[in-house]
Enzyme design. Sequence first.
Site, PDB file in Angstrom:
ATOM      1  N   ALA A  16       6.179 -39.450  -5.644  1.00 55.92           N
ATOM      2  CA  ALA A  16       5.620 -40.806  -5.637  1.00 55.92           C
ATOM      3  C   ALA A  16       6.511 -41.785  -6.392  1.00 55.92           C
ATOM      4  O   ALA A  16       6.837 -42.863  -5.885  1.00 55.92           O
ATOM      5  CB  ALA A  16       4.210 -40.801  -6.234  1.00 55.92           C
ATOM      6  N   LYS A  35       8.965 -37.486 -18.930  1.00 57.86           N
ATOM      7  CA  LYS A  35       8.831 -36.731 -20.177  1.00 57.86           C
ATOM      8  C   LYS A  35       9.905 -35.666 -20.364  1.00 57.86           C
ATOM      9  O   LYS A  35      10.356 -35.420 -21.469  1.00 57.86           O
ATOM     10  CB  LYS A  35       7.479 -35.998 -20.182  1.00 57.86           C
ATOM     11  CG  LYS A  35       6.325 -36.708 -20.840  1.00 57.86           C
ATOM     12  CD  LYS A  35       5.155 -35.727 -20.861  1.00 57.86           C
ATOM     13  CE  LYS A  35       3.924 -36.374 -21.463  1.00 57.86           C
ATOM     14  NZ  LYS A  35       2.785 -35.418 -21.444  1.00 57.86           N
ATOM     15  N   SER A  43       5.823 -32.200  -8.056  1.00 56.61           N
ATOM     16  CA  SER A  43       6.262 -32.363  -6.664  1.00 56.61           C
ATOM     17  C   SER A  43       7.313 -31.330  -6.282  1.00 56.61           C
ATOM     18  O   SER A  43       7.393 -30.893  -5.126  1.00 56.61           O
ATOM     19  CB  SER A  43       6.827 -33.765  -6.443  1.00 56.61           C
ATOM     20  OG  SER A  43       5.847 -34.751  -6.613  1.00 56.61           O
ATOM     21  N   LEU A  45       7.326 -28.348  -7.125  1.00 54.94           N
ATOM     22  CA  LEU A  45       6.716 -27.032  -6.994  1.00 54.94           C
ATOM     23  C   LEU A  45       5.969 -26.841  -5.686  1.00 54.94           C
ATOM     24  O   LEU A  45       5.574 -25.728  -5.351  1.00 54.94           O
ATOM     25  CB  LEU A  45       5.734 -26.803  -8.155  1.00 54.94           C
ATOM     26  CG  LEU A  45       6.303 -26.946  -9.569  1.00 54.94           C
ATOM     27  CD1 LEU A  45       5.191 -26.763 -10.594  1.00 54.94           C
ATOM     28  CD2 LEU A  45       7.424 -25.938  -9.808  1.00 54.94           C
ATOM     29  N   GLY A  48       3.961 -25.417   0.435  1.00 54.59           N
ATOM     30  CA  GLY A  48       3.523 -25.389   1.829  1.00 54.59           C
ATOM     31  C   GLY A  48       4.206 -26.367   2.750  1.00 54.59           C
ATOM     32  O   GLY A  48       4.891 -25.974   3.703  1.00 54.59           O
ATOM     33  N   GLU A 113      -2.189 -24.513   7.932  1.00 50.25           N
ATOM     34  CA  GLU A 113      -2.771 -24.037   6.685  1.00 50.25           C
ATOM     35  C   GLU A 113      -4.289 -24.082   6.785  1.00 50.25           C
ATOM     36  O   GLU A 113      -4.848 -24.570   7.765  1.00 50.25           O
ATOM     37  CB  GLU A 113      -2.274 -24.873   5.497  1.00 50.25           C
ATOM     38  CG  GLU A 113      -0.786 -24.738   5.272  1.00 50.25           C
ATOM     39  CD  GLU A 113      -0.296 -25.446   4.021  1.00 50.25           C
ATOM     40  OE1 GLU A 113       0.892 -25.336   3.733  1.00 50.25           O
ATOM     41  OE2 GLU A 113      -1.102 -26.102   3.335  1.00 50.25           O
ATOM     42  N   HIS A 228      -6.754 -23.782  -6.788  1.00 51.87           N
ATOM     43  CA  HIS A 228      -6.057 -23.128  -5.671  1.00 51.87           C
ATOM     44  C   HIS A 228      -6.502 -21.674  -5.626  1.00 51.87           C
ATOM     45  O   HIS A 228      -6.506 -20.990  -6.646  1.00 51.87           O
ATOM     46  CB  HIS A 228      -4.542 -23.216  -5.834  1.00 51.87           C
ATOM     47  CG  HIS A 228      -3.811 -22.935  -4.558  1.00 51.87           C
ATOM     48  ND1 HIS A 228      -3.698 -21.662  -4.033  1.00 51.87           N
ATOM     49  CD2 HIS A 228      -3.171 -23.753  -3.681  1.00 51.87           C
ATOM     50  CE1 HIS A 228      -3.024 -21.715  -2.898  1.00 51.87           C
ATOM     51  NE2 HIS A 228      -2.693 -22.972  -2.664  1.00 51.87           N
ATOM     52  N   ARG A 269     -10.021 -24.936   0.488  1.00 56.70           N
ATOM     53  CA  ARG A 269      -9.642 -24.236  -0.738  1.00 56.70           C
ATOM     54  C   ARG A 269     -10.815 -23.933  -1.659  1.00 56.70           C
ATOM     55  O   ARG A 269     -10.891 -22.852  -2.249  1.00 56.70           O
ATOM     56  CB  ARG A 269      -8.600 -25.074  -1.494  1.00 56.70           C
ATOM     57  CG  ARG A 269      -7.253 -25.074  -0.828  1.00 56.70           C
ATOM     58  CD  ARG A 269      -6.288 -25.992  -1.526  1.00 56.70           C
ATOM     59  NE  ARG A 269      -4.959 -25.870  -0.932  1.00 56.70           N
ATOM     60  CZ  ARG A 269      -3.919 -26.622  -1.279  1.00 56.70           C
ATOM     61  NH1 ARG A 269      -4.067 -27.549  -2.200  1.00 56.70           N
ATOM     62  NH2 ARG A 269      -2.748 -26.459  -0.700  1.00 56.70           N
ATOM     63  N   HIS A 330      -5.160 -26.426  -9.856  1.00 64.16           N
ATOM     64  CA  HIS A 330      -3.996 -26.773  -9.036  1.00 64.16           C
ATOM     65  C   HIS A 330      -3.789 -28.272  -8.879  1.00 64.16           C
ATOM     66  O   HIS A 330      -2.664 -28.762  -8.991  1.00 64.16           O
ATOM     67  CB  HIS A 330      -4.155 -26.134  -7.656  1.00 64.16           C
ATOM     68  CG  HIS A 330      -3.032 -26.421  -6.709  1.00 64.16           C
ATOM     69  ND1 HIS A 330      -1.716 -26.144  -7.004  1.00 64.16           N
ATOM     70  CD2 HIS A 330      -3.032 -26.968  -5.460  1.00 64.16           C
ATOM     71  CE1 HIS A 330      -0.950 -26.501  -5.988  1.00 64.16           C
ATOM     72  NE2 HIS A 330      -1.718 -27.015  -5.043  1.00 64.16           N
ATOM     73  N   ARG A 365      -9.045 -31.676  -1.765  1.00 65.62           N
ATOM     74  CA  ARG A 365      -7.891 -32.084  -0.969  1.00 65.62           C
ATOM     75  C   ARG A 365      -7.583 -31.093   0.143  1.00 65.62           C
ATOM     76  O   ARG A 365      -7.544 -29.883  -0.083  1.00 65.62           O
ATOM     77  CB  ARG A 365      -6.665 -32.226  -1.876  1.00 65.62           C
ATOM     78  CG  ARG A 365      -5.383 -32.552  -1.127  1.00 65.62           C
ATOM     79  CD  ARG A 365      -4.249 -32.824  -2.080  1.00 65.62           C
ATOM     80  NE  ARG A 365      -3.872 -31.661  -2.854  1.00 65.62           N
ATOM     81  CZ  ARG A 365      -3.045 -30.704  -2.455  1.00 65.62           C
ATOM     82  NH1 ARG A 365      -2.517 -30.752  -1.230  1.00 65.62           N
ATOM     83  NH2 ARG A 365      -2.725 -29.688  -3.248  1.00 65.62           N
TER      84      ARG A 365
END
Length: 426
Positions: A16, A35, A43, A45, A48, A113, A228, A269, A330, A365
């Site tokens: 983003a 940081k 992002s 990581l 999918g 998915e 998750h 999920r 998650h 989500r």
Amino acid sequence: MMNTVYDVIIVGTGAAGLFCALNFPETKKVCIITKRRADESDSFLAQGGICMLRGEEDYEDYFEDTMRAGHYENNKKTVDLMIRSSNLVIRELIRLGVRFERDESGKLAFTKEGAHSQPRILFHEDITGKEITSTLLECAKKKSNIEIYEYTTMLDIICNDNACGGVVIADEAKNISILRSNNVVLACGGIGGIYKNSTNFAHITGDAIAIALKHGVEVENLNYVQIHPTTLFSRNKGRRFLISESVRGEGAWLLNKAGERFTDELQPRDVVSHAIWKQMEIDGTEHVWEDLRPLGRDVILQHFPHIYKQCKDEGYDVLVEPIPVVPAQHYHMGGVKADLAGRTSMEGLYAVGEAGCNGVHGRNRLASNSLLESLVFAQRAADDIMFSREHRGCGEDNIDLSEYEDIDGLFREYKNIVLTETERRG
């Protein structure tokens, strides 16, 4: 040497924040702070993939899939906008150099998915987030108008009369200073760092929420925390390794201790997570098992090489045995309340990506909507800053930096605020 005045300040180097920065012309001076290292955002990581509308005939199904996963608490306007914008965003990513999987004829390849009615997810092996975000980072580094400062922490925003005028920051040596801008974009991620078991980086602790609450900026759905279903079980402390939902989308099974399937693996999920917890209670185990063998050797090695290697490093060979998996925190559907342009209730302050909450995800989500949502609304925030009326700024000059000297204590307070408010609103 860091400048002190910018046209735009962006907090966070995830998808983003970087995409927002790239949507400004080179006449606009943009500062991005993070940081830790620039590549240590959640992002990077994402395994999918990223959703894309596959023609007008897919619209109603995609809309319904998103709404159903979110328990119909989604903001229909933001869902519509995200879906309608997906093709333009994907086209821009490809233009910037993102390499999505393609079939033998060179056309984009799609995977499926959980909770998706059909394949509509673009991917790059099982490290799609890294492919997208690293590409955006390299593009941002080449822009003369974008400055990126690592190990630079936002301690607070500067504001007065409900208008934002910059941020208070600390560098790696804990030197405290001020950056000025009438446009501040919060793109600093979710809240995983406040949990014992999470797929997130430990330093992603919901700072944007704590600072928003401190200054009376509206927040929303703070209790909507997504678990998750499948992370690799471990007794070690630290971030949990995620087994992508697309693994189940391609045909992996969830098994109980007797080696039997106990649920429909392609449900949303939260439903799958609850089924796993229930089965763990029935079996008296700390985890269940996920069997990737139904995918076949070629699919595992070609589509999921990163997962294969990580499991192998942990002592599991997914080609010949199931692996132990357990749910973990998650994603955060809540955050700083934002509209369709990323605007918050404070003038000049924006919130995009996981830091913001525009209602697109509802209560839960849908898989692979996060990267798309981040990019769509980051671009809209940039457009709003560029083309809306100029923000008035806060005009605050007398800022006492002494209140920020105990940085560790400040962040303990911030983490406590986020955890308390998340639980209280549940």
